[in-house]
Design an enzyme around this catalytic site. Sequence first.
Site, PDB file in Angstrom:
ATOM      1  N   ASN B  80      39.257  48.891  41.075  1.00 37.71           N
ATOM      2  CA  ASN B  80      38.164  47.948  40.865  1.00 37.71           C
ATOM      3  C   ASN B  80      38.497  46.514  41.284  1.00 37.71           C
ATOM      4  O   ASN B  80      37.834  45.578  40.844  1.00 37.71           O
ATOM      5  CB  ASN B  80      37.710  47.999  39.401  1.00 37.71           C
ATOM      6  N   ILE B  87      37.128  40.853  41.330  1.00 39.05           N
ATOM      7  CA  ILE B  87      37.168  41.937  40.347  1.00 39.05           C
ATOM      8  C   ILE B  87      35.772  42.512  40.149  1.00 39.05           C
ATOM      9  O   ILE B  87      34.807  41.763  39.953  1.00 39.05           O
ATOM     10  CB  ILE B  87      37.724  41.429  38.998  1.00 39.05           C
ATOM     11  N   CYS B  88      35.668  43.844  40.198  1.00 39.23           N
ATOM     12  CA  CYS B  88      34.390  44.499  39.948  1.00 39.23           C
ATOM     13  C   CYS B  88      34.381  44.961  38.485  1.00 39.23           C
ATOM     14  O   CYS B  88      34.960  45.986  38.151  1.00 39.23           O
ATOM     15  CB  CYS B  88      34.223  45.681  40.897  1.00 39.23           C
ATOM     16  N   LEU B  89      33.790  44.145  37.639  1.00 42.82           N
ATOM     17  CA  LEU B  89      33.776  44.447  36.206  1.00 42.82           C
ATOM     18  C   LEU B  89      32.402  44.053  35.669  1.00 42.82           C
ATOM     19  O   LEU B  89      31.969  42.906  35.854  1.00 42.82           O
ATOM     20  CB  LEU B  89      34.898  43.648  35.513  1.00 42.82           C
TER      21      LEU B  89
END
Lengths: 111, 151
Positions: B80, B87-89
């Site tokens: 992620n 950041i893919c959150l």
Amino acid sequence: MADKGDNNVERMDNENIKPDKMFTLKKWNAVAMWSWDVECDTCAICRVQVMDACLRCQAESKRDFYGKQDCVVVWGECNHSFHYCCMSLWVKQNNRCPLCQQEWSIQRMGK
Amino acid sequence: MSTPARRRLMRDFKRLQEDPPTGVSGAPTDNNIMIWNAVIFGPHDTPFEDGTFKLTIEFTEEYPNKPPTVRFVSHMFHPNVYADGGICLDILQNRWSPTYDVSAILTSIQSLLSDPNPNSPANSMAAQLYKENRREYEKRVKACVEQSFID
């Protein structure tokens, strides 16, 4: 020698029997605890106590006609409370309670 | 000038110092409270263990109504994390809540290291290895743990 020893013992016993008070109460301080009657007393958005003015109002030192800071508390149907100022900015972009994600609808407002 | 966002960040910093979560640390840069440097230590019992991963956090004046931009400075190999460190959150995008603070952001990223979400990959190679070849995944992660001591 023996007599003398016996007397000593007797005297000590007498002293012990004397009904001595173990302590005397000299001072009594009552302590009371209080807290605001809300479920969460800190606004989770700006992290200031809900009964105080929010960070934005403190920064702008916004005052109402009476010279008091006019920053009210708002309660949602979910019972979570925030500063009205903080919440009105948030609901513009997402109409959900920031704490429980429920659809936000106002239950009451005030102090 | 002190703005609501800056005042909130002062409170975040105070909370981070008074009640520091384990395995993360952060502080504003010397002359700008809107830009922070942070370190996340790789969680135990994960391939990231012992790593010291550096990040930058950039806030806007709309904080906390808008999330900050968080980016790894250290090279990361994680399903992620994008190649540029982004950041893919979900909580940093559409699931953001103004109740989060720096402490919550850093601990969320720390737990993302332990529990990647390979179904929304930012690094498709890392996601594929995580799902299909865990040994190779761990090898690649260990390499970036070593790298993190240097950069």
